[in-house]
Design a protein around this motif. Structure first.
Motif, short mmCIF file in Angstrom:
data_model
loop_
_atom_site.label_atom_id
_atom_site.label_comp_id
_atom_site.label_asym_id
_atom_site.label_seq_id
_atom_site.Cartn_x
_atom_site.Cartn_y
_atom_site.Cartn_z
N LEU A 101 55.16 25.49 51.85
CA LEU A 101 55.80 25.15 53.02
C LEU A 101 56.50 26.44 53.71
N THR A 102 56.42 26.79 55.03
CA THR A 102 56.85 28.04 55.49
C THR A 102 57.80 27.55 56.55
N PRO A 103 58.89 27.05 56.58
CA PRO A 103 59.84 26.67 57.45
C PRO A 103 60.39 27.58 58.35
N PHE A 104 59.68 28.75 58.84
CA PHE A 104 60.28 29.75 59.61
C PHE A 104 60.76 29.34 61.19
N VAL A 105 60.01 28.56 61.74
CA VAL A 105 60.08 28.47 63.18
C VAL A 105 61.33 27.32 63.40
N SER A 106 61.50 26.46 62.36
CA SER A 106 62.60 25.58 62.18
C SER A 106 63.86 26.25 62.14
N LEU A 107 63.86 27.54 61.45
CA LEU A 107 64.99 28.16 61.03
C LEU A 107 65.10 29.31 62.19
N GLY A 108 64.47 29.46 63.06
CA GLY A 108 64.64 30.37 64.09
C GLY A 108 64.24 31.80 63.59
N ILE A 109 63.37 32.22 62.71
CA ILE A 109 63.14 33.38 62.25
C ILE A 109 61.54 33.40 62.10
N SER A 110 60.93 34.85 62.17
CA SER A 110 59.52 35.02 62.34
C SER A 110 59.00 34.84 60.93
N PRO A 111 57.82 34.53 60.91
CA PRO A 111 57.17 34.60 59.46
C PRO A 111 57.20 35.92 58.73
N GLU A 112 57.36 35.68 57.39
CA GLU A 112 57.40 36.94 56.58
C GLU A 112 56.45 37.06 55.47
N GLY A 113 56.46 38.08 54.73
CA GLY A 113 55.69 38.22 53.61
C GLY A 113 54.13 38.53 54.08
N THR A 114 53.95 39.07 55.31
CA THR A 114 52.74 39.45 55.82
C THR A 114 51.94 38.02 56.05
N SER A 115 52.50 37.02 56.19
CA SER A 115 51.78 35.64 56.17
C SER A 115 51.10 35.68 57.55
N PHE A 134 53.93 25.32 63.20
CA PHE A 134 54.43 24.08 63.31
C PHE A 134 55.09 23.36 61.94
N ASN A 135 55.36 24.31 61.03
CA ASN A 135 56.06 23.78 59.68
C ASN A 135 55.33 22.68 58.98
N GLU A 136 53.79 22.61 58.98
CA GLU A 136 53.16 21.49 58.39
C GLU A 136 53.14 21.87 56.67
N ILE A 137 53.30 20.88 56.10
CA ILE A 137 53.41 21.19 54.45
C ILE A 137 51.84 21.16 54.16
N MET A 138 51.25 22.21 53.39
CA MET A 138 50.06 22.14 52.60
C MET A 138 50.12 21.75 51.30
N THR A 139 49.54 20.51 51.12
CA THR A 139 49.32 20.07 49.73
C THR A 139 48.55 20.77 48.56
N ALA A 140 48.64 20.53 47.49
CA ALA A 140 47.68 21.23 46.25
C ALA A 140 46.40 21.09 46.69
N LYS A 141 45.80 19.94 47.05
CA LYS A 141 44.74 19.60 47.16
C LYS A 141 43.91 20.38 48.68
N GLN A 142 44.74 20.56 49.50
CA GLN A 142 44.43 21.11 50.74
C GLN A 142 44.29 22.77 50.53
N ALA A 143 45.53 23.27 49.74
CA ALA A 143 45.28 24.63 49.22
C ALA A 143 44.14 24.88 48.53
N LEU A 144 43.46 24.06 47.76
CA LEU A 144 42.38 24.43 46.96
C LEU A 144 41.20 24.19 47.91
N GLU A 145 41.13 23.38 48.81
CA GLU A 145 40.07 23.17 49.82
C GLU A 145 39.83 24.53 50.66
N ARG A 146 41.28 24.87 50.97
CA ARG A 146 41.26 26.07 52.12
C ARG A 146 41.27 27.38 51.53
N GLY A 147 41.21 27.61 50.02
CA GLY A 147 41.04 28.88 49.55
C GLY A 147 42.24 29.63 49.04
N PHE A 148 43.30 28.82 49.34
CA PHE A 148 44.69 29.42 48.90
C PHE A 148 44.93 29.79 47.61
#
Length: 202
Positions: A101-115, A134-148
Motif C-alpha cells: 500500500l502506498t497511501p501518499f495521495v490520501s496523506l497529501g504527499i508525493s510518492p516516495e522512494g523512486t516509486s 488511487f491508493n489501491e492495495i496490491m495483494t500478494a497474488k497481484q504482486a506476483l502476477e505483476r512481477g513486483f
C-alpha cells in the motif's frame, strides 16, 4: 531509524564476507512505513560530508548504490516507504498474508522512494497509477502476477524458516555475485535490453 539503516547498509557494503543484504520484518508486518514529521524526514543528523542531506534520501542513496544483492523477505503488509523501496531490491519474496500500500495521495504527499519511476518500469503505468494515484492495495497474488515479487509463499513463518533458495544462495561465490550485480547495473546492459525488448517494456 535512518541512522541505523545507513550504518547497517554501510557495514554490509564494506564486509567482503557478506554476500546478500536481507530486509525482513518482525511480527505480522513487514513495515507500516514512516511516522515522522516533514521536519524529521529532512533533518541533517549525519556528520560525514558525503551525508549532508536528509535521513530519508541517505537511505535511498545507499539502496540505489548498494554493492551486495538486496533481498526483501516480505513477511506481512508493506506500507509507504517499506513498499516503495522494494522496487530497488534485486529479489523480493512475500508471504500470502502480505499486501502492498502506498497511501501518499490520501496523506497529501508525493510518492516516495523512486516509486513514481520504478513502479512504472516494473509493473506498467496502469498498475503503478492504481497504487500511487488511487491508493489501491496490491495483494500478494497481484504482486506476483505483476512481477513486483519473484515468489509468494503460503505463510509468514514458512517464509522465514523454510525459504527454499537460501541453501542455493550460500553456494554462490562472492566474486561471481559481484560480477553479476555490476553487469545488471551497467548502462551497456540496459542498452542491450532496450534494443531487445523495446523501451516501453523496461
Amino acid at each position: 531509524m535512518y541512522d541505523e539503516l545507513c550504518t547497517a547498509l554501510d557495514s554490509a557494503n564494506s564486509n567482503d564476507d557478506i554476500l546478500f543484504t536481507v530486509f525482513t520484518g518482525a511480527g505480522d508486518f513487514y513495515s507500516s512505513g514512516n511516522y515522522f514529521s516533514r521536519e524529521e524526514l529532512n533533518a541533517k543528523t549525519y556528520s560525514a560530508k558525503t551525508d549532508d542531506e536528509g535521513g530519508f534520501s541517505r537511505v535511498l542513496r545507499r539502496l540505489i548504490y548498494h554493492r551486495k544483492v538486496l533481498i526483501g523477505l516480505v513477511n506481512g503488509p508493506a506500507i509507504g516507504f517499506a513498499c516503495t523501496t522494494l522496487g530497488l531490491f534485486d529479489y523480493v519474496v512475500c508471504s500470502d498474508s502480505a499486501y502492498f500500500l502506498t497511501p501518499f495521495v490520501s496523506l497529501g504527499i508525493s510518492p516516495e522512494g523512486t516509486s513514481s519511476v520504478v513502479f512504472q518500469r516494473v509493473m506498467g503505468i496502469s498498475n503503478a497509477n492504481e497504487m500511487l494515484l488511487f491508493n489501491e492495495i496490491m495483494t500478494a497474488k497481484q504482486a506476483l502476477e505483476r512481477g513486483f515479487v519473484s515468489q509468494s509463499l503460503l505463510a509468514s513463518r514458512e517464509l522465514i524458516r523454510n525459504w527454499k533458495r537460501r541453501r542455493e544462495m550460500k553456494s554462490i561465490h562472492n566474486e561471481e555475485s559481484d560480477v553479476v550485480k555490476e553487469l545488471l547495473d551497467d548502462p551497456r546492459t540496459i542498452a542491450l535490453m532496450k534494443n531487445k525488448f523495446g523501451k516501453n517494456k523496461l
